[in-house]
Design an enzyme around this catalytic site. Structure first.
Site: not given
Length: 455
Positions: A154, A200
């Protein structure tokens, strides 16, 4: 008497070698995450409920294929054949190994001079047992892609020591070397930027650089590992149209290896085998979660036309195995698609004025464990029970942590019903540990041989 004693000693040394096996070089059988670990940022405080959750499921941007593609894999070899290296092409930037495969046959011709007739017979030789691993296991070569479980990283590019927004400890080449075959990454555009980056949530929070840099590393690894199939899931963080990304993806060179199934929906049983993908050279499966356009970019697959996901960014350690994306997918349709199991437990924190879900690192030994409540092993078993087949992807944070380093790979082996042999893991030091194991084994055998020869 002395000769017999020496033989006994030599035999004992061999038995000791066989009984103790290679000496493991892991830090510990169960690697414990400590609060003073310099590679992991520990977060403390109370959890706050955000007014707008970052895990809200987008609506209205999913495409439903109108028909099933029945000839999606006709361009691939119909059989695996012999997985053998044929030749290697070296260039200034990379080395590419080409794979060829064919089913050979033999023929015999006989003639009868009296009747002036000729008879020909053709027979196919017995097919050899394949010992060449595909994605680390020979058994997977004949397994359809839709019937293989992979360990996934991930947010694979988000590697930064001391950053709470990081999701992995080791960079992508180490991830692949350790056995990860599914890579997920989130694309964003930096403020006033003209080149897409892997970021992110926000590039101000964690910027892993231009997507071309990371993709080129993956391409180089794929080029040098001709018996491996790698899957990449690109998260379209800005919901941009794919033409904004395609030039940068193509610039990396990875599309040379991309699988192109054609338009329409392939069910879980329609995918080719790993061996077929390897022989065809189409060893990279690339998905885009939102806004895919396979008419313009047939190698960039619409994720949710082929696959569904369990709840992403989970905060519930029960990890319910239910369909979250695409929303409203009927159960019969879900059973015909690939599915990704998100097993990366999160905690909610406030960073730079944003409410953000970050890995619950203090729970990684449990979350990534092979068995036990809240573990990856238990969640995978529950999914297999609920859906009648194993998950295709085990999507985790910090894959190197668990009840022992690399326990996530044991779970994948169980789901694939292949034999699991524990080995040193993970990161750049694991290969050195493996070499040390071999050296110690050779030393023991050499000692036993020396004693035996003196008899």
């Amino acid at each position: 008497m002395m000769a017999s004693l020496k033989r006994i000693i030599a035999g004992a040394l061999c038995l000791i070698l066989l009984s103790i096996g290679p000496v493991r070089c892991d830090k510990a059988d169960a690697e414990t995450i400590k609060t003073d670990d310099p590679d992991i940022t520990m977060l403390t405080g109370t959890r706050s409920d955000a007014t707008e959750s970052s895990t809200d499921v987008p609506t209205g941007i999913y495409h439903t294929p109108s028909s099933r593609e029945t000839d999606a894999t006709t361009s691939l070899p119909t059989g695996r054949g012999h997985l053998t290296e044929s030749d290697t092409e070296a260039t200034s930037s990379e080395t590419v190994t080409y794979i060829t495969g064919s089913h050979a046959s033999s023929s015999t011709t006989t003639s009868d001079k009296k009747t002036s007739s000729t008879t020909s017979t053709s027979t196919a030789p017995p097919q050899p047992t394949n010992t060449r691993p595909c994605n680390n296991y020979p058994e997977l070569c004949d397994r359809k892609y839709g019937n293989v479980t992979q360990v996934g990283c991930h947010n694979s590019p988000f590697v930064r020591s001391g950053s709470a927004a990081a999701n992995q400890q080791f960079p992508v080449v180490d991830q692949l070397n350790d056995g990860v075959r599914f890579l997920q990454a989130q694309i964003q555009w930096p403020v006033n930027g003209t080149v897409p980056h892997f970021c992110h949530t926000s590039c101000d929070l964690l910027d892993a650089g231009p997507i071309t840099d990371w993709l080129r590393q993956v391409k180089d690894w794929v080029a040098s590992h001709p018996y491996d199939v790698v899957t990449i899931l690109l998260g379209n963080g800005n919901y941009s149209t794919p033409d904004k990304y395609a030039p940068y993806i193509e610039e990396s060179g990875i599309t040379k290896y991309a699988f192109t199934p054609g338009l329409g929906l392939m069910t879980v049983d329609d995918w080719p085998t790993l061996g077929q993908l390897i022989l065809s050279g189409q060893r990279v499966i690339m998905f885009l979660d939102y806004m895919a356009n396979q008419t313009a970019y047939p190698w960039l697959l619409d994720e949710f036309a082929y696959m569904w996901e369990t709840p992403f960014d989970p905060v519930d350690d029960a990890f319910p195995c239910i369909v979250q994306r695409p929303p409203g997918l009927p159960q019969p349709d879900a059973k015909r698609r690939l599915y990704l199991m998100n097993h990366n437990l999160n905690a909610e924190v406030s960073l730079l004025g944003q409410s953000l879900l970050v890995p619950a690192v203090s729970r990684l030994n449990v979350t990534n464990a092979a068995q036990g409540p809240g573990s990856l092993g238990m969640a995978a078993n529950n999914c297999r029970t609920d859906w009648g087949r194993a998950p295709n992807v085990l999507n985790v944070d910090y894959y190197n942590y668990g009840n022992y380093p690399g326990s996530v790979f044991e779970v994948a082996a169980r789901m694939n019903n292949v034999s699991w042999t524990r080995r040193p893991c993970c990161g750049p030091d694991s290969s050195a540990a493996a070499r040390m194991e071999v050296a110690r084994a050779v030393a023991w055998m050499g000692l036993a041989w020396a004693v035996w020869m003196t008899v």
